[in-house]
Design a protein around this motif. Structure first.
Motif, PDB file in Angstrom:
ATOM      1  N   GLY A 268       0.781  -1.223   0.000  1.00 38.36           N
ATOM      2  CA  GLY A 268       0.000   0.000   0.000  1.00 38.36           C
ATOM      3  C   GLY A 268       0.809   1.267   0.000  1.00 38.36           C
ATOM      4  O   GLY A 268       0.265   2.345   0.159  1.00 38.36           O
ATOM      5  N   GLY A 269       2.109   1.225  -0.143  1.00 35.69           N
ATOM      6  CA  GLY A 269       2.882   2.449  -0.127  1.00 35.69           C
ATOM      7  C   GLY A 269       2.770   3.177  -1.447  1.00 35.69           C
ATOM      8  O   GLY A 269       2.561   2.602  -2.513  1.00 35.69           O
ATOM      9  N   GLY A 270       2.944   4.497  -1.446  1.00 32.09           N
ATOM     10  CA  GLY A 270       2.879   5.295  -2.666  1.00 32.09           C
ATOM     11  C   GLY A 270       1.497   5.277  -3.255  1.00 32.09           C
ATOM     12  O   GLY A 270       0.496   5.328  -2.555  1.00 32.09           O
ATOM     13  N   HIS A 271       1.421   5.182  -4.586  1.00 28.97           N
ATOM     14  CA  HIS A 271       0.129   5.084  -5.286  1.00 28.97           C
ATOM     15  C   HIS A 271      -0.812   6.209  -4.839  1.00 28.97           C
ATOM     16  O   HIS A 271      -1.864   5.972  -4.261  1.00 28.97           O
ATOM     17  N   GLU A 272      -0.438   7.443  -5.155  1.00 31.40           N
ATOM     18  CA  GLU A 272      -1.187   8.596  -4.660  1.00 31.40           C
ATOM     19  C   GLU A 272      -2.631   8.582  -5.124  1.00 31.40           C
ATOM     20  O   GLU A 272      -3.501   9.114  -4.447  1.00 31.40           O
ATOM     21  N   GLY A 273      -2.905   7.998  -6.292  1.00 30.04           N
ATOM     22  CA  GLY A 273      -4.275   7.995  -6.789  1.00 30.04           C
ATOM     23  C   GLY A 273      -5.071   6.786  -6.349  1.00 30.04           C
ATOM     24  O   GLY A 273      -6.173   6.562  -6.847  1.00 30.04           O
ATOM     25  N   ARG A 274      -4.537   6.017  -5.405  1.00 33.72           N
ATOM     26  CA  ARG A 274      -5.178   4.765  -5.022  1.00 33.72           C
ATOM     27  C   ARG A 274      -6.431   5.010  -4.181  1.00 33.72           C
ATOM     28  O   ARG A 274      -6.468   5.860  -3.310  1.00 33.72           O
ATOM     29  N   ILE A 275      -7.483   4.250  -4.484  1.00 31.39           N
ATOM     30  CA  ILE A 275      -8.695   4.208  -3.664  1.00 31.39           C
ATOM     31  C   ILE A 275      -8.918   2.754  -3.270  1.00 31.39           C
ATOM     32  O   ILE A 275      -8.867   1.859  -4.126  1.00 31.39           O
ATOM     33  N   ASP A 276      -9.150   2.510  -2.006  1.00 36.39           N
ATOM     34  CA  ASP A 276      -9.227   1.131  -1.518  1.00 36.39           C
ATOM     35  C   ASP A 276     -10.643   0.638  -1.272  1.00 36.39           C
ATOM     36  O   ASP A 276     -10.889  -0.567  -1.321  1.00 36.39           O
ATOM     37  N   VAL A 277     -11.572   1.536  -0.967  1.00 38.63           N
ATOM     38  CA  VAL A 277     -12.944   1.129  -0.662  1.00 38.63           C
ATOM     39  C   VAL A 277     -13.913   2.077  -1.363  1.00 38.63           C
ATOM     40  O   VAL A 277     -13.756   3.307  -1.290  1.00 38.63           O
ATOM     41  N   LEU A 278     -14.900   1.502  -2.027  1.00 33.79           N
ATOM     42  CA  LEU A 278     -15.952   2.282  -2.688  1.00 33.79           C
ATOM     43  C   LEU A 278     -17.309   1.744  -2.257  1.00 33.79           C
ATOM     44  O   LEU A 278     -17.457   0.551  -1.984  1.00 33.79           O
ATOM     45  N   GLY A 279     -18.314   2.627  -2.207  1.00 38.40           N
ATOM     46  CA  GLY A 279     -19.666   2.196  -1.842  1.00 38.40           C
ATOM     47  C   GLY A 279     -20.562   3.383  -1.620  1.00 38.40           C
ATOM     48  O   GLY A 279     -20.289   4.500  -2.100  1.00 38.40           O
ATOM     49  N   HIS A 280     -21.648   3.163  -0.878  1.00 42.96           N
ATOM     50  CA  HIS A 280     -22.593   4.226  -0.543  1.00 42.96           C
ATOM     51  C   HIS A 280     -22.985   4.100   0.925  1.00 42.96           C
ATOM     52  O   HIS A 280     -23.075   2.997   1.465  1.00 42.96           O
ATOM     53  N   THR A 281     -23.194   5.238   1.551  1.00 39.29           N
ATOM     54  CA  THR A 281     -23.685   5.233   2.923  1.00 39.29           C
ATOM     55  C   THR A 281     -25.134   4.765   2.938  1.00 39.29           C
ATOM     56  O   THR A 281     -25.758   4.617   1.874  1.00 39.29           O
ATOM     57  N   ALA A 282     -25.673   4.566   4.145  1.00 37.59           N
ATOM     58  CA  ALA A 282     -27.048   4.057   4.251  1.00 37.59           C
ATOM     59  C   ALA A 282     -28.058   4.995   3.608  1.00 37.59           C
ATOM     60  O   ALA A 282     -29.107   4.551   3.133  1.00 37.59           O
ATOM     61  N   ASP A 283     -27.757   6.304   3.572  1.00 36.99           N
ATOM     62  CA  ASP A 283     -28.692   7.251   2.967  1.00 36.99           C
ATOM     63  C   ASP A 283     -28.310   7.608   1.528  1.00 36.99           C
ATOM     64  O   ASP A 283     -28.794   8.586   0.972  1.00 36.99           O
ATOM     65  N   GLY A 284     -27.413   6.819   0.926  1.00 40.35           N
ATOM     66  CA  GLY A 284     -27.164   6.946  -0.508  1.00 40.35           C
ATOM     67  C   GLY A 284     -26.003   7.823  -0.921  1.00 40.35           C
ATOM     68  O   GLY A 284     -25.774   8.008  -2.128  1.00 40.35           O
ATOM     69  N   ARG A 285     -25.233   8.382   0.000  1.00 38.10           N
ATOM     70  CA  ARG A 285     -24.111   9.238  -0.386  1.00 38.10           C
ATOM     71  C   ARG A 285     -22.928   8.390  -0.856  1.00 38.10           C
ATOM     72  O   ARG A 285     -22.705   7.296  -0.371  1.00 38.10           O
ATOM     73  N   ARG A 286     -22.185   8.962  -1.789  1.00 34.89           N
ATOM     74  CA  ARG A 286     -21.039   8.267  -2.372  1.00 34.89           C
ATOM     75  C   ARG A 286     -19.925   8.151  -1.331  1.00 34.89           C
ATOM     76  O   ARG A 286     -19.464   9.134  -0.765  1.00 34.89           O
ATOM     77  N   LEU A 287     -19.477   6.909  -1.077  1.00 40.37           N
ATOM     78  CA  LEU A 287     -18.440   6.644  -0.077  1.00 40.37           C
ATOM     79  C   LEU A 287     -17.135   6.274  -0.772  1.00 40.37           C
ATOM     80  O   LEU A 287     -17.117   5.405  -1.646  1.00 40.37           O
ATOM     81  N   VAL A 288     -16.055   6.960  -0.376  1.00 41.23           N
ATOM     82  CA  VAL A 288     -14.722   6.670  -0.908  1.00 41.23           C
ATOM     83  C   VAL A 288     -13.747   6.622   0.265  1.00 41.23           C
ATOM     84  O   VAL A 288     -13.771   7.499   1.126  1.00 41.23           O
ATOM     85  N   ALA A 289     -12.888   5.598   0.301  1.00 37.53           N
ATOM     86  CA  ALA A 289     -11.944   5.476   1.405  1.00 37.53           C
ATOM     87  C   ALA A 289     -10.585   5.028   0.893  1.00 37.53           C
ATOM     88  O   ALA A 289     -10.486   4.254  -0.057  1.00 37.53           O
ATOM     89  N   ARG A 290      -9.553   5.549   1.533  1.00 37.15           N
ATOM     90  CA  ARG A 290      -8.186   5.083   1.308  1.00 37.15           C
ATOM     91  C   ARG A 290      -7.658   4.547   2.626  1.00 37.15           C
ATOM     92  O   ARG A 290      -7.860   5.166   3.678  1.00 37.15           O
ATOM     93  N   CYS A 291      -6.961   3.426   2.566  1.00 41.80           N
ATOM     94  CA  CYS A 291      -6.452   2.779   3.769  1.00 41.80           C
ATOM     95  C   CYS A 291      -4.931   2.880   3.798  1.00 41.80           C
ATOM     96  O   CYS A 291      -4.256   2.398   2.873  1.00 41.80           O
ATOM     97  N   GLU A 292      -4.421   3.501   4.844  1.00 45.51           N
ATOM     98  CA  GLU A 292      -2.978   3.673   5.010  1.00 45.51           C
ATOM     99  C   GLU A 292      -2.518   2.815   6.197  1.00 45.51           C
ATOM    100  O   GLU A 292      -2.678   3.204   7.349  1.00 45.51           O
ATOM    101  N   ARG A 293      -1.985   1.635   5.894  1.00 52.87           N
ATOM    102  CA  ARG A 293      -1.510   0.756   6.956  1.00 52.87           C
ATOM    103  C   ARG A 293      -0.057   1.109   7.250  1.00 52.87           C
ATOM    104  O   ARG A 293       0.854   0.771   6.490  1.00 52.87           O
ATOM    105  N   ARG A 294       0.167   1.808   8.376  1.00 49.16           N
ATOM    106  CA  ARG A 294       1.500   2.272   8.724  1.00 49.16           C
ATOM    107  C   ARG A 294       1.840   1.865  10.159  1.00 49.16           C
ATOM    108  O   ARG A 294       0.959   1.522  10.941  1.00 49.16           O
ATOM    109  N   ALA A 295       3.100   1.945  10.476  1.00 50.72           N
ATOM    110  CA  ALA A 295       3.547   1.620  11.824  1.00 50.72           C
ATOM    111  C   ALA A 295       2.968   2.618  12.814  1.00 50.72           C
ATOM    112  O   ALA A 295       2.765   3.796  12.483  1.00 50.72           O
ATOM    113  N   PRO A 296       2.663   2.184  14.061  1.00 55.85           N
ATOM    114  CA  PRO A 296       2.064   3.090  15.052  1.00 55.85           C
ATOM    115  C   PRO A 296       2.905   4.321  15.351  1.00 55.85           C
ATOM    116  O   PRO A 296       2.371   5.356  15.747  1.00 55.85           O
ATOM    117  N   ASP A 297       4.246   4.237  15.149  1.00 51.80           N
ATOM    118  CA  ASP A 297       5.087   5.391  15.438  1.00 51.80           C
ATOM    119  C   ASP A 297       5.290   6.285  14.223  1.00 51.80           C
ATOM    120  O   ASP A 297       6.003   7.296  14.289  1.00 51.80           O
TER     121      ASP A 297
END
Length: 366
Positions: A268-297
């Motif tokens: 998951g490093g780099g890839h500035e244009g990456r989108i990891d999750v797509l969908g819609h909220t319960a009331d129909g709004r467009r949902l977009v998420a990016r997931c950044e798995r990084r070290a806690p520090d």
């Protein structure tokens, strides 16, 4: 017997049990202020064997619920008056947080990392189970009703016989009518209203029981899902693909629809244009998420947020944009996320979300 963790998840269940303050002393003796009604934050922390910060953090997260059960903060003249009445040190500060027994019980139902709190929750559920198994009706009620009916029938018979005159004027048919009238009168005045009330009460109890069963089933599902999801440490061990799939699952758990985790590469490093999750909220709004798995520090920077804004807002026209990370966000990153209407799911918020809390951005706005 239900798992004591259910109380951590259900405010309605906690509300139904705030009257059982007697369980506090069964687990550990409460030390109260001289007024014998209140405890300070330090005293509550000592009772549960945790740090003061843990109690203060709990108040921040659940202040409205705690205030409904007696929590309050004294300042000014009210504080001065309370110090005098309670013989408190006049140098205790400019404000004083007070907890009632109900508030302390409320804390016990919310505090996760305390042996004492877990014991209190176990006692609470034992007490609730005992109430459910107790006989709902005192049998003496029926004995009293029987005596009342006998007296009522006898009174009616004596009254009618007096109206009919001497015994020689009475015949078997009239006596049969008299008996029917006496019984009908007694039943109509006492038994029918009682049965109607029992039917109404039974219907109400069945309705409430069905509601509790639905709530318990939902909470058991949440607890099972939480056990399956594991702790925040388990999320740290996931690769990027598994982490994105888990975030998609959290969105679906909170009512989102059509949620998919895109086939992002591991790491998951780099890839500035990456989108990891797509969908819609319960009331129909467009949902977009990016997931950044990084070290806690590590940290998520303002640059990371800006890159996500360009992709989520401009390319995908996101109405609910989540930047999720296992690391904290810098101050500038949080400010930029706020300016661009991006929900920064930092490490602390991710832990709460993973433990069953809901993200406000995913709730219906209509």
């Amino acid at each position: 017997m239900f798992d004591e963790g259910i109380l951590l998840e259900s405010q309605s269940l906690r509300t139904s049990m705030t009257g059982h303050t007697e369980v506090l002393d069964r687990v550990k003796t409460l030390t109260l202020l001289p007024d014998d009604l209140h405890m300070t934050t330090r005293m509550v922390a000592a009772y549960f064997g945790v740090g003061i910060k843990a109690i203060r953090s709990l108040v921040v997260d659940h202040r409205q619920e705690l205030e409904a059960n007696g929590y309050r903060v004294l300042t000014g003249a009210e504080l001065s008056s309370f110090k005098e009445l309670s013989s408190l040190d006049k140098h205790t500060g400019r404000h004083l947080a007070l907890f009632t027994r109900r508030t302390v019980l409320n804390v016990a139902m919310l505090l996760r990392d305390s042996v004492v709190a877990r014991q209190v929750r176990t006692y609470l559920l034992d007490a609730e189970s005992g109430q459910r198994s107790a006989p709902p009706v005192d049998n003496s009620v029926f004995h009293n009703l029987e005596k009342w009916l006998d007296a009522r029938v006898l009174h009616h018979v004596e009254q009618r016989l007096a109206e009919w005159g001497p015994p020689e004027t009475r015949n078997e048919a009239r006596m049969r009518v008299l008996a029917e009238e006496a019984v009908r009168s007694a039943v109509g005045r006492a038994v029918v209203p009682l049965l109607n009330e029992l039917i109404r009460s039974d219907s109400e109890l069945r309705h409430r029981l069905a509601g509790h069963q639905e709530e318990i089933a939902r909470l058991n599902k949440v607890l099972w899902e939480r056990e399956s999801a594991g702790s925040l440490a388990a999320l740290d061990e996931m690769d990027h693909r598994a982490f994105a799939q888990h975030i998609a699952w959290l969105c679906r758990r909170d009512g989102c629809t059509g949620v998919t985790a895109t086939a992002a590469p591991a790491g998951g490093g780099g890839h500035e244009g990456r989108i990891d999750v797509l969908g819609h909220t319960a009331d129909g709004r467009r949902l977009v998420a990016r997931c950044e798995r990084r070290a806690p520090d590590a940290t998520v920077t303002s640059t990371d947020v800006q890159a996500f804004v360009g992709t989520a807002k401009r390319e995908h026209r996101a109405e609910a944009a989540l930047l999720v990370s296992t690391a904290p966000f810098t101050r500038d990153a949080l400010l930029r996320a706020s300016r661009h209407d991006v929900t920064a799911v930092h490490r602390g918020l991710l832990e709460s979300w993973n433990n069953g809390a809901r993200l406000r951005v995913l709730e219906s706005v209509g």
